[in-house]
Design an enzyme around this catalytic site. Structure first.
Site, PDB file in Angstrom:
ATOM      1  N   ARG A  80     -23.662  35.057  -1.200  1.00 39.99           N
ATOM      2  CA  ARG A  80     -23.872  33.704  -1.731  1.00 39.99           C
ATOM      3  C   ARG A  80     -23.950  33.792  -3.249  1.00 39.99           C
ATOM      4  O   ARG A  80     -24.754  34.539  -3.786  1.00 39.99           O
ATOM      5  CB  ARG A  80     -25.163  33.106  -1.163  1.00 39.99           C
ATOM      6  CG  ARG A  80     -25.519  31.773  -1.786  1.00 39.99           C
ATOM      7  CD  ARG A  80     -26.701  31.075  -1.111  1.00 39.99           C
ATOM      8  NE  ARG A  80     -26.931  29.813  -1.808  1.00 39.99           N
ATOM      9  CZ  ARG A  80     -28.035  29.528  -2.505  1.00 39.99           C
ATOM     10  NH1 ARG A  80     -29.043  30.373  -2.561  1.00 39.99           N
ATOM     11  NH2 ARG A  80     -28.136  28.386  -3.145  1.00 39.99           N
ATOM     12  N   HIS A 124     -26.062  25.425  -9.208  1.00 37.48           N
ATOM     13  CA  HIS A 124     -27.312  26.197  -9.241  1.00 37.48           C
ATOM     14  C   HIS A 124     -27.892  26.030 -10.651  1.00 37.48           C
ATOM     15  O   HIS A 124     -28.125  26.995 -11.363  1.00 37.48           O
ATOM     16  CB  HIS A 124     -27.075  27.662  -8.856  1.00 37.48           C
ATOM     17  CG  HIS A 124     -28.303  28.364  -8.327  1.00 37.48           C
ATOM     18  ND1 HIS A 124     -28.350  28.969  -7.084  1.00 37.48           N
ATOM     19  CD2 HIS A 124     -29.517  28.554  -8.874  1.00 37.48           C
ATOM     20  CE1 HIS A 124     -29.550  29.505  -6.903  1.00 37.48           C
ATOM     21  NE2 HIS A 124     -30.282  29.278  -7.992  1.00 37.48           N
ATOM     22  N   GLU A 169     -31.566  23.513  -4.440  1.00 41.28           N
ATOM     23  CA  GLU A 169     -32.932  23.080  -4.725  1.00 41.28           C
ATOM     24  C   GLU A 169     -33.020  21.870  -5.676  1.00 41.28           C
ATOM     25  O   GLU A 169     -33.528  21.975  -6.799  1.00 41.28           O
ATOM     26  CB  GLU A 169     -33.747  24.245  -5.291  1.00 41.28           C
ATOM     27  CG  GLU A 169     -33.771  25.458  -4.375  1.00 41.28           C
ATOM     28  CD  GLU A 169     -34.738  26.552  -4.829  1.00 41.28           C
ATOM     29  OE1 GLU A 169     -35.207  26.486  -5.969  1.00 41.28           O
ATOM     30  OE2 GLU A 169     -35.033  27.445  -4.023  1.00 41.28           O
ATOM     31  N   TYR A 297     -39.902  31.019   0.358  1.00 40.56           N
ATOM     32  CA  TYR A 297     -40.639  32.114  -0.285  1.00 40.56           C
ATOM     33  C   TYR A 297     -42.080  32.205   0.188  1.00 40.56           C
ATOM     34  O   TYR A 297     -42.628  33.295   0.319  1.00 40.56           O
ATOM     35  CB  TYR A 297     -40.593  31.941  -1.812  1.00 40.56           C
ATOM     36  CG  TYR A 297     -39.211  32.215  -2.352  1.00 40.56           C
ATOM     37  CD1 TYR A 297     -38.804  33.509  -2.629  1.00 40.56           C
ATOM     38  CD2 TYR A 297     -38.284  31.174  -2.525  1.00 40.56           C
ATOM     39  CE1 TYR A 297     -37.521  33.777  -3.084  1.00 40.56           C
ATOM     40  CE2 TYR A 297     -37.000  31.439  -2.977  1.00 40.56           C
ATOM     41  CZ  TYR A 297     -36.626  32.733  -3.253  1.00 40.56           C
ATOM     42  OH  TYR A 297     -35.349  33.007  -3.685  1.00 40.56           O
ATOM     43  N   GLU A 349     -32.070  31.745   0.864  1.00 39.47           N
ATOM     44  CA  GLU A 349     -32.821  32.609  -0.058  1.00 39.47           C
ATOM     45  C   GLU A 349     -34.136  32.985   0.590  1.00 39.47           C
ATOM     46  O   GLU A 349     -34.820  32.120   1.150  1.00 39.47           O
ATOM     47  CB  GLU A 349     -33.147  31.909  -1.388  1.00 39.47           C
ATOM     48  CG  GLU A 349     -31.984  31.718  -2.309  1.00 39.47           C
ATOM     49  CD  GLU A 349     -32.391  31.038  -3.626  1.00 39.47           C
ATOM     50  OE1 GLU A 349     -33.564  31.128  -4.025  1.00 39.47           O
ATOM     51  OE2 GLU A 349     -31.500  30.412  -4.223  1.00 39.47           O
TER      52      GLU A 349
HETATM   53  C1  FCB Z   1     -35.361  29.871  -6.301  1.00 37.54           C
HETATM   54  C2  FCB Z   1     -34.040  29.809  -7.050  1.00 37.54           C
HETATM   55  C3  FCB Z   1     -33.459  31.144  -7.380  1.00 37.54           C
HETATM   56  C4  FCB Z   1     -34.523  32.147  -7.752  1.00 37.54           C
HETATM   57  C5  FCB Z   1     -35.638  32.160  -6.750  1.00 37.54           C
HETATM   58  C6  FCB Z   1     -36.724  33.179  -7.031  1.00 37.54           C
HETATM   59  O1  FCB Z   1     -36.091  28.722  -6.566  1.00 37.54           O
HETATM   60  O2  FCB Z   1     -33.103  29.106  -6.304  1.00 37.54           O
HETATM   61  O3  FCB Z   1     -32.501  30.977  -8.369  1.00 37.54           O
HETATM   62  O4  FCB Z   1     -34.971  31.916  -9.038  1.00 37.54           O
HETATM   63  O5  FCB Z   1     -36.218  30.900  -6.649  1.00 37.54           O
END
Ligand code: FCB
Length: 442
Positions: A80, A124, A169, A297, A349
């Protein structure tokens, strides 16, 4: 651990690593590239923790071939990446930059030659600076510029792409970029942020319609940053605040995309700051998608008086100060399936920043390795409970420019020495490679 979840993942499951253009490419003014809002933002004193910028980054623009070899050697089947809009269309409208397009053509063909699926993100965050001069995402006209950009990329590369995500995002662009002002373009206005979020969603819907009319073979979707919101305590105040935050981060994007309407509690909270919406916008935004990308995350713990400190209940925290909470990923994926008519979900991610030590040419990042293993298991658990998952991608392939944190935070499974540009596979990369290899033999 490594084989426990093997049987859950089908052979065609997408396993990848992820990056974005501004964070790795460097070459910020090479071959006719225009400036992006992140180039300008980095130049503002105090904006970036280590006063760095994206001028050199990982020199991926020059080192792309060795980087693609490295990706292939991990044994993943997908990559990606994002396109830098100002690299391919320097002013954000009008003339295209052939040298920039050629670069992405090399990436796409280079991936295919190595047996890797290209998963492309259009936005992005690195909007052409020239468009910011006319209001950026706050200007409704930028949505039309985005449609032209999407069509240009699809015309040139679309026949070889596995997927196209419109935005990465949108909450971050709107809220961190236009309300908190800590990301580009550094604006501090809740009203502007709300309008920006609507224009991002609208441009997504407009682009989907235009791409389908043009003819598209790549799967189309969007990537959202989502986190379950947990009240810090069971008090009415904490529960109410968590519910509102859930509205702002999750439902503000998911409801229009899947139900064609903004959530009424967030609209009420916005009051006069609510965005201007024109007739037909909401139908466009709710156009069917082929996939939904989920960046995960951590969960968020919400206290009405903001007193909660990450880690205070004993959960480990990463170098970003984010709690390690893989159960939240299973919870989130199940909630998406329960509350919305979602297409196949991809974790686009997932990963962690940790304080890595390079010792004798090795990085024993057991914390990151554990993080990834536990989150992959969390995906497996969601699948066992019936969630339709298409893939999982690690953030990130290699250490890179972590936005306002500069180069101080390392998310890579590959270590980058920024002096020599040498890449070194960390233990987490070796583990991911072995995990995927074991799966093939299963
Ligand atoms: C996300 C972003 C990516 C990276 C991660 C840690 O919010 O999409 O670019 O910075 O966090």
């Amino acid at each position: 651990m490594s084989n426990k979840n093997s049987s859950v993942f089908p052979p065609d499951f997408v396993w990848g690593v992820a990056t974005s253009a501004f964070q790795i490419e460097g070459a910020s003014a090479a071959d006719g590239k225009g400036l992006s809002i992140w180039d300008s933002f980095c130049a503002k004193p105090g904006a970036i923790a280590d006063a760095s910028n994206g001028d050199i980054a990982c020199q991926h623009y020059q080192r792309w071939a060795e980087d693609l070899d490295m990706i292939a050697a991990l044994g993943v089947n997908a990559y990606r990446f994002s396109v830098s809009w100002p690299r391919v269309q320097p002013a954000g409208s009008g003339a295209w930059n052939d040298k920039g397009l050629d670069f992405y053509e090399r990436i796409v063909d280079g991936l295919l030659a190595r047996g890797l699926q290209p998963h492309l993100t259009l936005n992005h965050w690195d909007l052409p600076d020239a468009l910011q001069a006319t209001g950026g995402w706050a200007n409704r006209d930028t949505t039309q510029r985005f449609v032209d950009y999407a069509l240009g990329i699809n015309a040139r590369l679309g026949d070889r792409l596995a997927s196209i995500a419109t935005h990465n995002e949108p909450w971050v662009v709107a809220t961190l970029g236009h309300e908190a002002g800590i990301f580009a373009p550094g604006i501090k206005s809740r009203k502007t942020a709300a309008q920006v979020s609507h224009h991002l969603l609208l441009s997504h819907g407009l682009a989907l319609r235009a791409l389908r009319e043009q003819g598209v073979s790549a799967k189309l979707g969007i990537v959202l940053n989502l986190a379950p919101m947990h009240p810090a305590t069971d008090t009415a105040a904490d529960r109410a605040q968590a519910s509102l935050e859930d509205g702002r981060l999750l439902r503000w994007y998911l409801d229009p995309l899947f139900k064609g309407a903004y959530p009424s509690d967030v609209l009420a909270d916005l009051g006069d700051d609510a965005p201007k919406i024109e007739a037909g916008d909401m139908q466009l935004i709710a156009a069917p998608m082929d996939f939904l990308g989920v960046n995960y995350y951590s969960h968020s713990v919400v206290s009405a008086d903001k007193s909660y400190k990450a880690g205070s209940t004993g959960l480990p925290v990463t170098d970003m100060g984010w709690e390690v909470y893989p159960e939240g990923l299973t919870e989130l994926l199940l909630r998406l399936k329960r509350d919305y008519p979602v297409p196949p979900l991809f974790v686009t991610e997932n990963g962690g920043a940790f304080k890595d030590q390079m010792v004798n040419g090795q990085v024993h990042d057991q914390d990151r390795l554990d993080y990834l293993a536990r989150h992959i298991e969390a995906v497996a658990e969601a699948m066992r409970q019936g969630v339709d998952m298409g893939g999982y991608m690690v953030w990130s392939l290699m250490d890179n420019f972590e936005w306002a944190s500069g180069y101080e935070k390392r998310f890579g499974i590959v270590h980058v020495d920024y002096q020599t540009q040498q890449r070194t596979l960390k233990d987490s990369a070796l583990w991911y490679r072995d995990f995927l290899q074991a799966k093939k033999q299963f």
